[in-house]
Design a protein around this motif. Structure first.
Motif, PDB file in Angstrom:
ATOM      1  N   ARG A 212       4.826  -3.115 -26.888  1.00 53.00           N
ATOM      2  CA  ARG A 212       4.459  -3.374 -25.493  1.00 53.00           C
ATOM      3  C   ARG A 212       5.673  -3.816 -24.682  1.00 53.00           C
ATOM      4  O   ARG A 212       5.814  -3.462 -23.511  1.00 53.00           O
ATOM      5  CB  ARG A 212       3.366  -4.443 -25.442  1.00 53.00           C
ATOM      6  N   ALA A 213       6.558  -4.587 -25.305  1.00 53.66           N
ATOM      7  CA  ALA A 213       7.753  -5.050 -24.603  1.00 53.66           C
ATOM      8  C   ALA A 213       8.651  -3.886 -24.181  1.00 53.66           C
ATOM      9  O   ALA A 213       9.341  -3.961 -23.165  1.00 53.66           O
ATOM     10  CB  ALA A 213       8.529  -6.018 -25.484  1.00 53.66           C
ATOM     11  N   GLY A 214       8.634  -2.805 -24.959  1.00 52.29           N
ATOM     12  CA  GLY A 214       9.428  -1.624 -24.626  1.00 52.29           C
ATOM     13  C   GLY A 214       8.653  -0.538 -23.939  1.00 52.29           C
ATOM     14  O   GLY A 214       9.177   0.561 -23.729  1.00 52.29           O
ATOM     15  N   GLN A 215       7.374  -0.832 -23.613  1.00 54.34           N
ATOM     16  CA  GLN A 215       6.493   0.144 -22.949  1.00 54.34           C
ATOM     17  C   GLN A 215       6.378   1.424 -23.774  1.00 54.34           C
ATOM     18  O   GLN A 215       6.473   2.538 -23.267  1.00 54.34           O
ATOM     19  CB  GLN A 215       7.008   0.463 -21.538  1.00 54.34           C
ATOM     20  N   LEU A 216       6.161   1.213 -25.093  1.00 56.87           N
ATOM     21  CA  LEU A 216       6.087   2.326 -26.032  1.00 56.87           C
ATOM     22  C   LEU A 216       4.841   2.209 -26.883  1.00 56.87           C
ATOM     23  O   LEU A 216       4.234   1.139 -26.992  1.00 56.87           O
ATOM     24  CB  LEU A 216       7.313   2.331 -26.960  1.00 56.87           C
ATOM     25  N   ARG A 218       3.107   2.280 -30.727  1.00 59.58           N
ATOM     26  CA  ARG A 218       3.576   1.682 -31.979  1.00 59.58           C
ATOM     27  C   ARG A 218       4.461   2.649 -32.758  1.00 59.58           C
ATOM     28  O   ARG A 218       5.493   2.262 -33.298  1.00 59.58           O
ATOM     29  CB  ARG A 218       2.392   1.243 -32.831  1.00 59.58           C
ATOM     30  N   SER A 219       4.061   3.914 -32.828  1.00 56.78           N
ATOM     31  CA  SER A 219       4.835   4.898 -33.602  1.00 56.78           C
ATOM     32  C   SER A 219       6.193   5.151 -32.958  1.00 56.78           C
ATOM     33  O   SER A 219       7.212   5.268 -33.651  1.00 56.78           O
ATOM     34  CB  SER A 219       4.056   6.207 -33.725  1.00 56.78           C
ATOM     35  N   GLU A 220       6.224   5.228 -31.614  1.00 56.07           N
ATOM     36  CA  GLU A 220       7.497   5.461 -30.932  1.00 56.07           C
ATOM     37  C   GLU A 220       8.405   4.241 -31.058  1.00 56.07           C
ATOM     38  O   GLU A 220       9.624   4.368 -31.205  1.00 56.07           O
ATOM     39  CB  GLU A 220       7.250   5.780 -29.460  1.00 56.07           C
ATOM     40  N   CYS A 221       7.807   3.056 -31.041  1.00 55.87           N
ATOM     41  CA  CYS A 221       8.566   1.825 -31.262  1.00 55.87           C
ATOM     42  C   CYS A 221       9.260   1.867 -32.623  1.00 55.87           C
ATOM     43  O   CYS A 221      10.448   1.540 -32.743  1.00 55.87           O
ATOM     44  CB  CYS A 221       7.638   0.622 -31.165  1.00 55.87           C
ATOM     45  N   CYS A 222       8.536   2.272 -33.642  1.00 57.69           N
ATOM     46  CA  CYS A 222       9.112   2.375 -34.991  1.00 57.69           C
ATOM     47  C   CYS A 222      10.245   3.394 -35.027  1.00 57.69           C
ATOM     48  O   CYS A 222      11.271   3.173 -35.690  1.00 57.69           O
ATOM     49  CB  CYS A 222       8.035   2.750 -36.002  1.00 57.69           C
ATOM     50  N   ARG A 223      10.068   4.511 -34.314  1.00 59.68           N
ATOM     51  CA  ARG A 223      11.124   5.525 -34.276  1.00 59.68           C
ATOM     52  C   ARG A 223      12.383   4.969 -33.620  1.00 59.68           C
ATOM     53  O   ARG A 223      13.499   5.252 -34.068  1.00 59.68           O
ATOM     54  CB  ARG A 223      10.644   6.772 -33.537  1.00 59.68           C
ATOM     55  N   TYR A 224      12.243   4.195 -32.557  1.00 59.34           N
ATOM     56  CA  TYR A 224      13.394   3.584 -31.890  1.00 59.34           C
ATOM     57  C   TYR A 224      14.163   2.693 -32.857  1.00 59.34           C
ATOM     58  O   TYR A 224      15.396   2.754 -32.926  1.00 59.34           O
ATOM     59  CB  TYR A 224      12.922   2.749 -30.694  1.00 59.34           C
ATOM     60  N   PHE A 225      13.448   1.849 -33.595  1.00 57.56           N
ATOM     61  CA  PHE A 225      14.120   0.926 -34.514  1.00 57.56           C
ATOM     62  C   PHE A 225      14.799   1.672 -35.658  1.00 57.56           C
ATOM     63  O   PHE A 225      15.886   1.292 -36.090  1.00 57.56           O
ATOM     64  CB  PHE A 225      13.126  -0.108 -35.052  1.00 57.56           C
ATOM     65  N   ARG A 226      14.165   2.741 -36.124  1.00 54.82           N
ATOM     66  CA  ARG A 226      14.798   3.530 -37.196  1.00 54.82           C
ATOM     67  C   ARG A 226      16.076   4.181 -36.678  1.00 54.82           C
ATOM     68  O   ARG A 226      17.082   4.250 -37.398  1.00 54.82           O
ATOM     69  CB  ARG A 226      13.837   4.582 -37.727  1.00 54.82           C
ATOM     70  N   ARG A 227      16.053   4.668 -35.421  1.00 59.04           N
ATOM     71  CA  ARG A 227      17.231   5.339 -34.863  1.00 59.04           C
ATOM     72  C   ARG A 227      18.357   4.351 -34.592  1.00 59.04           C
ATOM     73  O   ARG A 227      19.511   4.605 -34.924  1.00 59.04           O
ATOM     74  CB  ARG A 227      16.873   6.054 -33.553  1.00 59.04           C
ATOM     75  N   PHE A 228      18.032   3.216 -33.988  1.00 61.22           N
ATOM     76  CA  PHE A 228      19.065   2.276 -33.569  1.00 61.22           C
ATOM     77  C   PHE A 228      19.488   1.325 -34.687  1.00 61.22           C
ATOM     78  O   PHE A 228      20.670   0.988 -34.794  1.00 61.22           O
ATOM     79  CB  PHE A 228      18.572   1.444 -32.374  1.00 61.22           C
ATOM     80  N   LEU A 229      18.538   0.855 -35.493  1.00 62.30           N
ATOM     81  CA  LEU A 229      18.829  -0.232 -36.433  1.00 62.30           C
ATOM     82  C   LEU A 229      18.559   0.112 -37.891  1.00 62.30           C
ATOM     83  O   LEU A 229      18.773  -0.714 -38.774  1.00 62.30           O
ATOM     84  CB  LEU A 229      18.002  -1.468 -36.047  1.00 62.30           C
ATOM     85  N   LYS A 230      18.058   1.320 -38.128  1.00 63.80           N
ATOM     86  CA  LYS A 230      17.821   1.790 -39.507  1.00 63.80           C
ATOM     87  C   LYS A 230      16.862   0.878 -40.271  1.00 63.80           C
ATOM     88  O   LYS A 230      17.014   0.648 -41.467  1.00 63.80           O
ATOM     89  CB  LYS A 230      19.147   1.903 -40.285  1.00 63.80           C
TER      90      LYS A 230
END
Length: 291
Positions: A212-216, A218-230
């Motif tokens: 919610r903090a990223g306006q995403l 849940r699945s897209e939030c997880c994809r962001y973290f995998r891309r940026f922070l592995k």
């Protein structure tokens, strides 16, 4: 041990300037940081790195890059980045942080600096000492470091001349500039989610809260973290809580259970297990070693 200070948005709090210039140039030993590495952060200044000993792994936005001894790295303004020692090499590097507005005169800034600082395809650039343009940049970084250390007469003028040389070599290396709004949005959303975690890490956190903090979703939030922070968002929360516990454990009167609850764990045993996974020792052993 040094504590790397950042605010809730991951912006570095260190003031990068001398008395008269918006510039800082200093040596950094990675493993002397309280975390054992340089944590994820960003700043408005552009950054040049010159490795003088060992090797380091730098992450800039979504990419990881090993930088060898003698080589360097350019990191653009506003880009999330972190660094860690590679294979216990005791890496030391010279870090040159400069306000983009100081690189060239005001009359030249709009044409020759601003487009590169805002380019979405230029989060970083590897600076290879074997390339003529790269060696010129790296030599100038070392010379600026010595200028600030020695402060000989007119050293400020010498620094401005060397900065101009660095920037000319950088932009003359053949960048094709791009500006993609979606890339800007991605970076902003990632910073928003990390900022929210850093403000609420001591509370109960759910995946839905972070998304919610990223306006995403849940699945897209997880994809962001995998891309940026592995890693997953909740694993990042655990790692961040462990890092926040390090300072508390160094206080002489700290209590393991109290520290666990202060940083957001609702079980002392779970805190101890996760601490051991991250630090290869128990919180008590860390406390005895560092208090």
């Amino acid at each position: 041990m040094k504590n790397f200070m950042i605010d809730g948005s991951l912006k570095e709090l260190t003031k990068h300037h001398t008395v008269v210039m918006p510039i800082a140039c200093y040596k950094t030993t990675i493993n002397q940081n309280i975390h054992g590495y340089i944590p994820l952060h960003w700043h408005d200044e552009i950054q040049f790195v010159l490795i003088v000993k060992g090797e380091a792994v730098f992450q800039v936005n979504e990419d990881c890059k090993v930088v060898r001894e003698g080589d360097g790295l350019f990191i653009n303004s506003g880009c999330l980045h972190m660094a860690q020692d590679k294979e216990l090499s005791d890496c030391i590097y010279i870090c040159l942080n400069v306000s983009p507005y100081f690189v060239l005169s005001q009359e030249l800034y709009t044409t020759y600096v601003k487009p590169y600082v805002q380019a979405t395809n230029l989060p970083y650039l590897y600076v290879n000492a074997n390339e003529l343009w790269g060696k010129s940049i790296l030599d100038a970084i070392l010379e600026i470091y010595h200028c600030i250390e020695q402060k000989q007469q007119y050293y400020e003028i010498d620094i401005t001349m060397k900065l101009s040389l660095i920037w000319k070599n950088l932009i003359d290396n053949g960048f094709k500039l791009e500006y993609v709004q979606t890339e800007i949005v991605k970076s902003q959303r990632m910073k928003q989610m990390l900022s929210w975690i850093h403000e609420h890490y001591a509370e109960k956190i759910l995946l839905e809260d972070i998304a919610r903090a990223g306006q995403l979703s849940r699945s897209e939030c997880c994809r962001y973290f995998r891309r940026f922070l592995k890693c997953t968002p909740l694993n990042y929360v655990i790692d961040y809580r462990i890092q926040k516990s390090l300072y508390l454990l160094q206080q002489g009167d700290s209590n393991i259970t109290e520290v666990a609850y202060q940083v957001g764990f609702n079980s002392t045993s779970y805190f101890i297990d996760k601490f051991k996974d991250s630090m290869n020792m128990t919180p008590l052993a860390y406390k005895k070693e560092n208090a």
